[in-house]
Design a protein around this motif. Structure first.
Motif, PDB file in Angstrom:
ATOM      1  N   UNK A  84      -0.323   2.947   6.569  1.00 56.81           N
ATOM      2  CA  UNK A  84      -1.928   2.557   5.795  1.00 56.81           C
ATOM      3  C   UNK A  84      -2.740   2.262   4.498  1.00 56.81           C
ATOM      4  N   UNK A  85      -1.226   1.309   4.275  1.00 52.65           N
ATOM      5  CA  UNK A  85      -2.210   0.257   2.805  1.00 52.65           C
ATOM      6  C   UNK A  85      -1.671  -1.032   4.018  1.00 52.65           C
ATOM      7  N   UNK A  86      -1.534  -1.139   5.317  1.00 52.56           N
ATOM      8  CA  UNK A  86      -1.012  -2.458   5.917  1.00 52.56           C
ATOM      9  C   UNK A  86      -2.595  -2.939   6.453  1.00 52.56           C
ATOM     10  N   UNK A 121      -6.187   9.877   1.441  1.00 51.34           N
ATOM     11  CA  UNK A 121      -7.164   9.667  -0.108  1.00 51.34           C
ATOM     12  C   UNK A 121      -6.599   9.571  -0.906  1.00 51.34           C
ATOM     13  N   UNK A 122      -5.531   9.481  -1.365  1.00 50.90           N
ATOM     14  CA  UNK A 122      -4.925   9.172  -2.608  1.00 50.90           C
ATOM     15  C   UNK A 122      -4.552   8.321  -2.921  1.00 50.90           C
ATOM     16  N   UNK A 123      -4.495   7.094  -1.396  1.00 51.97           N
ATOM     17  CA  UNK A 123      -4.936   5.316  -0.954  1.00 51.97           C
ATOM     18  C   UNK A 123      -5.828   4.306  -0.582  1.00 51.97           C
ATOM     19  N   UNK A 124      -7.185   5.628  -1.054  1.00 52.19           N
ATOM     20  CA  UNK A 124      -8.510   5.302  -1.193  1.00 52.19           C
ATOM     21  C   UNK A 124      -9.113   4.650   0.104  1.00 52.19           C
ATOM     22  N   UNK A 125      -8.751   5.357   1.577  1.00 49.25           N
ATOM     23  CA  UNK A 125      -9.848   5.487   2.420  1.00 49.25           C
ATOM     24  C   UNK A 125     -10.603   6.755   2.207  1.00 49.25           C
ATOM     25  N   UNK A 126     -11.956   5.943   2.475  1.00 47.94           N
ATOM     26  CA  UNK A 126     -13.374   6.920   2.547  1.00 47.94           C
ATOM     27  C   UNK A 126     -12.941   7.839   3.247  1.00 47.94           C
ATOM     28  N   UNK A 166     -15.076   9.402   5.453  1.00 44.60           N
ATOM     29  CA  UNK A 166     -16.305   8.417   6.746  1.00 44.60           C
ATOM     30  C   UNK A 166     -14.677   7.987   7.229  1.00 44.60           C
ATOM     31  N   UNK A 167     -13.835   7.472   7.182  1.00 42.67           N
ATOM     32  CA  UNK A 167     -12.935   6.346   8.352  1.00 42.67           C
ATOM     33  C   UNK A 167     -11.770   7.209   8.532  1.00 42.67           C
TER      34      UNK A 167
END
Ligand SMILES: Cc1cc2nc3c(=O)[nH]c(=O)nc-3n(C[C@H](O)[C@H](O)[C@H](O)COP(=O)(O)OP(=O)(O)OC[C@H]3O[C@@H](n4cnc5c(N)ncnc54)[C@H](O)[C@@H]3O)c2cc1C
Ligand code: FES
Lengths: 322, 200
Positions: free
Chosen positions: A186-188, A212-217, A219-220
């Protein structure tokens, strides 16, 4: 019949066992010609008719290529502890049978503005991705699929997908201790990636929660639950608009009981995700067992709404605006 | 002064608040610095260690630079204009990963242009935090010559490119990051329309 669920008469063209648990069904239009177009992620509601009982209506994702509408194909996993819909498909449906399916409905569509599509599947949750990858491959879309399954022998379409798309497909065998490195994945991802997940509820919750925790909005992030009505204690309900009192059996959903009383509320998914069957509660004395993925937590607590396709009630009285 | 939504395309702004994310890109001009300083009050531990601030002080903001630097962002950039900062922003977006959150504060011109660069990089505009601060000055595109006039505070305004007298509409284009300006005295160019300061 309900709004948005116009029906299609189809004939079973082929029945193909895929592995110990999964069988594929091919449907062609009985009248010939082409079936309505659909996009990857769509499902149809299959009507299973058996003498002496109300029809079973189960949703199944279309897994054939959206580019070919000469037939629809679905893959059904045998479920030995359910209410028998999947067993009926496995045991009773033969080539040449005539069946009725709904028009395709897509509650899990690709966002085609995405720079990249990251797909995560668990078990039979692979089916919508088989159609989506075919659609994206034809458009030159950028995608990557991570697919987890219990054992090699149950890796439905794992080989087929690897053959088609090579390195874009990553398989994880639970029994070999292979795990999706979710945080690293998810972070890459490049900016503008959309995430799709379909599989067992714990997997969906894990992926959506980490994203959600790693900052994915939000909407995505897209997901689809293959939910089904759960059995429970029988209860009664009053339909205020039609002036009927109904009994909901242990194995029956509230929606099915309403339909059995001759009232036709709208539905699309019968799995608590589309929102179509949302029903206002006029009064109640008891407690709700909400099983849907549509209403907010607040709405669940309010006691003002229920999704009758999957949710139940326990208590003295329930009056619905139907 | 709050901005009242008038027609659909008119952007509406919120208040910056810290989002979950692996990196944070905060872009502001002039009084927008104050929005970042306000956000800092509720930012979790470690937020600025994963943050980059891009700041365009313009006429009024030099005094804020020290306060922003004191937040100890991982990177701080200040530049003379939005136009000068844009190539750098595009470069940042091109190499960024999901988990990067974007915060925009200040004039509508800054918010609009940075928003455009972000959405072109694939970020959904509804996931971008915005806060309007300071001047109501608008970026206006002349519908006749297509030239853009920056920092428009009056109604009507003279197009900086073709010289027509433009009525500044509330119609906003996300694609251009500009409001639409339409000739107000097309019938009779000699007609003098009184000029008022309406976007202070
Ligand atoms: C949008 C959507 C798409 C879907 N796509 C697919 C697909 O492509 N392939 C596929 O195989 N399935 C798919 N499903 C699931 C499918 O609709 C059925 O739920 C599944 O085939 C099982 O049907 P069933 O009638 O055998 O069992 P169901 O009655 O539907 O039961 C399913 C589960 O509910 C619980 N349950 C139900 N009744 C009982 C009971 N009496 N006692 C204990 N537990 C019970 C059990 O956990 C059981 O495993 C999809 C569902 C949705 C909502
Ligand atoms: S039919 Fe879709 S939520 Fe009930």
């Amino acid at each position: 019949m309900s709004a948005g669920t116009t029906k299609l008469d189809v004939t079973v063209a082929d029945v193909v066992p895929v592995n110990d648990l999964v069988t594929r069904f091919h449907f062609r239009p009985t009248a010939g010609g082409l079936l309505p177009t659909f996009s990857g992620g769509a499902h149809v509601v299959v009507e299973m008719r058996e003498a002496g009982r109300p029809p079973r209506l189960n949703p199944y994702s279309l897994m054939s290529s959206p580019l070919d509408t000469s037939e629809y194909t679905i893959s059904v996993r045998r479920d030995d502890v359910g209410r028998g819909g999947s067993l009926f498909m496995h045991r009773n449906v033969r080539p040449g049978d005539r069946m009725v399916v709904s028009y395709p409905v897509n509650l899990f569509s690709l966002d085609l503005r995405a720079k990249k599509h990251l797909m995560i599947a668990g078990g039979i949750g692979i089916t919508p991705f088989v159609a989506q990858t075919a659609q994206l491959a034809a458009e030159g879309g950028n995608f990557e699929l991570h697919y987890a399954c219990r054992t090699a022998s149950l890796f439905t379409y794992g080989d087929l997908l690897q053959e088609r798309y090579g390195k874009r497909i990553h398989l994880y065998h639970d029994d070999r201790g292979e795990k999706i490195m979710l945080d690293r994945l998810l972070t890459s991802q490049p900016l503008g990636t959309h995430l799709y997940v379909c599989g067992p509820a714990p997997m969906i919750n894990w992926v959506v929660g980490r994203a959600a925790e790693l900052g994915w909005p939000s909407e995505n992030v897209h997901f689809e639950h293959f939910s089904a009505p759960q059995p429970g204690l029988p209860f009664d309900a009053t339909l205020a608009v039609s002036g009927k009192t109904i009994h909901v059996g242990e194995q029956q959903s509230l929606l099915e009981a309403i339909e059995a009383a001759g009232v036709d509320p709208p539905y699309l998914c019968r799995g608590g995700v589309c929102g179509q069957c949302e029903t206002n509660v006029i009064s109640y004395d008891g407690k709700f067992l909400h099983n849907d993925h549509w209403l907010s937590e607040e709405e669940h607590r309010s006691g003002c709404k229920i999704m009758p396709c999957v949710s139940r009630f326990e208590g003295k009285s329930l009056v619905l605006e139907r | 002064m709050p901005i009242e939504p008038t027609i659909k395309s008119r952007p509406i702004y919120g208040t910056l608040s810290p989002q979950k994310g692996t990196e944070h890109l905060l872009i502001a001009d002039a009084e927008g610095a104050q929005a970042i300083l306000d956000l800092a009050k509720s930012a979790p531990e470690g937020f600025f260690a994963a943050a980059e601030i891009v700041y365009i002080p313009r006429a009024s903001g030099e005094g804020h630079v020290a306060a922003l630097k004191a937040l100890k962002p991982a990177r701080f950039y200040d530049g003379p204009s939005i136009a000068a900062a844009l190539p750098r922003l595009r470069q940042t977006f091109a190499t960024a990963h999901m988990g990067l959150r974007v915060y925009l504060a200040g004039t509508e011109g800054l918010i609009g242009q940075a928003m455009l660069a972000a959405t072109e990089a694939g970020i959904d505009y509804s996931s971008i935090q915005t806060e309007h601060r300071g001047s109501l000055a608008r970026r206006v595109q002349c519908v006749h010559c297509k030239g853009v006039t920056e920092d428009v505070t009056t109604q009507p305004v003279t197009c900086a490119h073709c010289g027509l007298t433009l009525f500044v509409r509330d119609h906003y284009s996300r694609r251009l990051a500009a409001f639409q300006g339409v000739c107000i005295n097309a019938e009779d160019r000699s007609e003098q329309v009184p000029v008022e300061e309406v976007f202070p």
